[in-house]
Design an enzyme around this catalytic site. Structure first.
Site, PDB file in Angstrom:
ATOM      1  CB  CYS A 159      -0.915  -0.115   1.272  1.00 20.65           C
ATOM      2  SG  CYS A 159      -0.214   0.123   2.792  1.00 20.65           S
ATOM      3  NE  ARG A 160       1.321   8.608   1.081  1.00 21.04           N
ATOM      4  CZ  ARG A 160       1.995   9.217   0.258  1.00 21.04           C
ATOM      5  NH1 ARG A 160       2.175   8.742  -1.058  1.00 21.04           N
ATOM      6  NH2 ARG A 160       2.730  10.263   0.459  1.00 21.04           N
TER       7      ARG A 160
END
Length: 109
Positions: free
Chosen positions: A61-62
């Site tokens: 994810c980020r």
């Protein structure tokens, strides 16, 4: 807090790794790992049949929070997953290659 899951950094992600990106659509389109599969976090339980086959499957994810939760859930349900602990932010900071769906240069949003 999610259960402990195997974790690697973006710098340690092996070449050719099978990657599941669990960010939202607006994050994905701006920049992602070429060849990654995109399934937003909230859709993973209903799209298990769309998961790429990887042994292990690397989840990103980020920054590593959402991917840790997804990896823990998948591991508890019989999958072999590894969290990319520092996420796409670190991937971008390391200058690793990305692609964009916007026609503009890729970046992590």
């Amino acid at each position: 807090m999610p259960q402990q899951v195997p974790t690697v950094s973006a710098a340690e992600l092996p070449e050719g790794a099978v990657v599941l990106d669990v960010r939202e659509d607006d994050e994905w389109v701006h920049g992602h790992i070429d060849g990654a599969t995109h399934i937003p976090m909230g859709e993973v339980p209903s799209k298990l049949d769309a998961l790429p086959e990887g042994d292990p499957l690397y989840v990103v994810c980020r920054s590593g929070g959402r991917s840790a939760r997804v990896a823990a859930w998948l591991n508890a349900n019989g999958f072999d997953t590894v969290n990319v602990g520092d996420g796409m932010g670190a991937w971008e900071a390391a200058g690793r290659p990305m692609v964009s769906e916007t026609g503009q240069p890729p970046f992590v949003r």
